[in-house]
Design a protein around this motif. Sequence first.
Motif, PDB file in Angstrom:
ATOM      1  N   ALA A  84     -24.270  16.246 -30.744  1.00  0.00           N
ATOM      2  CA  ALA A  84     -23.376  15.449 -29.904  1.00  0.00           C
ATOM      3  C   ALA A  84     -23.010  16.183 -28.620  1.00  0.00           C
ATOM      4  O   ALA A  84     -22.880  15.570 -27.556  1.00  0.00           O
ATOM      5  N   GLU A  85     -22.831  17.499 -28.685  1.00  0.00           N
ATOM      6  CA  GLU A  85     -22.413  18.252 -27.517  1.00  0.00           C
ATOM      7  C   GLU A  85     -23.452  18.192 -26.402  1.00  0.00           C
ATOM      8  O   GLU A  85     -23.118  18.171 -25.215  1.00  0.00           O
ATOM      9  N   GLU A  86     -24.726  18.127 -26.783  1.00  0.00           N
ATOM     10  CA  GLU A  86     -25.787  18.073 -25.784  1.00  0.00           C
ATOM     11  C   GLU A  86     -26.212  16.647 -25.444  1.00  0.00           C
ATOM     12  O   GLU A  86     -27.061  16.450 -24.563  1.00  0.00           O
ATOM     13  N   MET A  87     -25.630  15.663 -26.127  1.00  0.00           N
ATOM     14  CA  MET A  87     -26.008  14.283 -25.854  1.00  0.00           C
ATOM     15  C   MET A  87     -25.195  13.760 -24.662  1.00  0.00           C
ATOM     16  O   MET A  87     -24.311  12.920 -24.791  1.00  0.00           O
ATOM     17  N   VAL A  88     -25.543  14.270 -23.491  1.00  0.00           N
ATOM     18  CA  VAL A  88     -24.850  13.898 -22.250  1.00  0.00           C
ATOM     19  C   VAL A  88     -25.460  12.644 -21.623  1.00  0.00           C
ATOM     20  O   VAL A  88     -24.905  12.097 -20.653  1.00  0.00           O
ATOM     21  N   TRP A  89     -26.549  12.169 -22.165  1.00  0.00           N
ATOM     22  CA  TRP A  89     -27.368  11.167 -21.498  1.00  0.00           C
ATOM     23  C   TRP A  89     -26.837   9.736 -21.538  1.00  0.00           C
ATOM     24  O   TRP A  89     -27.009   8.999 -20.556  1.00  0.00           O
ATOM     25  N   PRO A  90     -26.233   9.269 -22.626  1.00  0.00           N
ATOM     26  CA  PRO A  90     -25.784   7.868 -22.654  1.00  0.00           C
ATOM     27  C   PRO A  90     -24.886   7.495 -21.480  1.00  0.00           C
ATOM     28  O   PRO A  90     -25.034   6.412 -20.900  1.00  0.00           O
ATOM     29  N   ALA A  91     -23.967   8.362 -21.099  1.00  0.00           N
ATOM     30  CA  ALA A  91     -23.084   8.059 -19.968  1.00  0.00           C
ATOM     31  C   ALA A  91     -23.869   7.939 -18.665  1.00  0.00           C
ATOM     32  O   ALA A  91     -23.487   7.162 -17.765  1.00  0.00           O
ATOM     33  N   LEU A  92     -24.972   8.678 -18.536  1.00  0.00           N
ATOM     34  CA  LEU A  92     -25.788   8.626 -17.324  1.00  0.00           C
ATOM     35  C   LEU A  92     -26.669   7.386 -17.289  1.00  0.00           C
ATOM     36  O   LEU A  92     -26.877   6.783 -16.230  1.00  0.00           O
ATOM     37  N   PHE A  93     -27.177   6.986 -18.461  1.00  0.00           N
ATOM     38  CA  PHE A  93     -28.064   5.831 -18.525  1.00  0.00           C
ATOM     39  C   PHE A  93     -27.310   4.502 -18.582  1.00  0.00           C
ATOM     40  O   PHE A  93     -27.859   3.467 -18.216  1.00  0.00           O
ATOM     41  N   GLN A  94     -26.076   4.534 -19.048  1.00  0.00           N
ATOM     42  CA  GLN A  94     -25.346   3.293 -19.327  1.00  0.00           C
ATOM     43  C   GLN A  94     -25.317   2.314 -18.142  1.00  0.00           C
ATOM     44  O   GLN A  94     -25.526   1.107 -18.332  1.00  0.00           O
ATOM     45  N   PRO A  95     -25.082   2.755 -16.902  1.00  0.00           N
ATOM     46  CA  PRO A  95     -25.060   1.798 -15.790  1.00  0.00           C
ATOM     47  C   PRO A  95     -26.420   1.185 -15.468  1.00  0.00           C
ATOM     48  O   PRO A  95     -26.496   0.202 -14.731  1.00  0.00           O
ATOM     49  N   LEU A  96     -27.489   1.753 -16.024  1.00  0.00           N
ATOM     50  CA  LEU A  96     -28.841   1.357 -15.646  1.00  0.00           C
ATOM     51  C   LEU A  96     -29.579   0.588 -16.726  1.00  0.00           C
ATOM     52  O   LEU A  96     -30.630   0.003 -16.450  1.00  0.00           O
ATOM     53  N   CYS A  97     -29.074   0.584 -17.948  1.00  0.00           N
ATOM     54  CA  CYS A  97     -29.827   0.078 -19.100  1.00  0.00           C
ATOM     55  C   CYS A  97     -29.031  -0.956 -19.879  1.00  0.00           C
ATOM     56  O   CYS A  97     -27.800  -0.930 -19.900  1.00  0.00           O
ATOM     57  N   GLU A  98     -29.762  -1.844 -20.545  1.00  0.00           N
ATOM     58  CA  GLU A  98     -29.084  -2.864 -21.353  1.00  0.00           C
ATOM     59  C   GLU A  98     -28.829  -2.382 -22.775  1.00  0.00           C
ATOM     60  O   GLU A  98     -27.958  -2.905 -23.460  1.00  0.00           O
ATOM     61  N   ASN A  99     -29.565  -1.355 -23.220  1.00  0.00           N
ATOM     62  CA  ASN A  99     -29.341  -0.850 -24.574  1.00  0.00           C
ATOM     63  C   ASN A  99     -29.805   0.600 -24.664  1.00  0.00           C
ATOM     64  O   ASN A  99     -30.847   0.956 -24.127  1.00  0.00           O
TER      65      ASN A  99
END
Length: 255
Positions: free
Chosen positions: A141-156
């Motif tokens: 979880a500590e290294e899972m920084v990506w969802p916040a970066l992808f969220q504005p660009l992706c539907e899922n």
Amino acid sequence: MSKQMEQAVVVRHLCLASTIKMLTLRAPAIAQCAEPGQFIHIRVADSYHPLLRRPFSIADADPQAGTIGIIYRIVGAGTELLAKVKEGDQINCLGPLGRAFELSCHRPLLVGGGMGLAPLLFLARRLCPRPVQVISGGRNAEEMVWPALFQPLCENIAITTDDGSIGLRGVTTDLLPQILTDGRFDRIYACGPRPMLIRVAEITKKFKVSCQISLEKHMACGIGACLACTCSGTDGLRRKVCSDGPVFWAEEVLL
């Protein structure tokens, strides 16, 4: 495809996790012609130690602002030096280098493991407004920084971690068959560790979905001269990852 040698200026240098940082550089010439899948070669110090430049996937490029972004993990001497740069510092960059992703698809699925998600972030931005889905894999979880970066660009966004501290416990390819069964995708884009790419290529071949992969290799020159980053093509010829790639069709290379 034009490449530039540019004295880039550090605009922002953010810490995303304990060993993961995001660096934004003002590099107008590179930003103007960068395409998803390409990389830049950075001279991380003014001295000759370390001697070689370091390659970093382009995670973002804004031609209007004249900026490019990279996301990197601190893993050795080169990235330790890079982690010390501050806003206003200058960094010598060569780029954009390499072969970019081919964008002619309607419903893409992005599959990334670890730092392999960095070039897919730029890709997701360029694929908009097409519906983009992402399978994001990491250690914890500590290294899972990506969802916040992808969220504005992706539907899922589907998440896997090695320890199960967030999302599904496992790896991206544990989810891939189910998602391909449920969705109508016409292109898979993947970047990450070699075992992940091998499995992605096997699964996409079974489902008869076109697939492009971005290979991660140690690169010395970055322009195809030194032959340090070659891989085997399925036609029996050698491929230079820095110049013939790093993006290949899955059926082009032997993983």
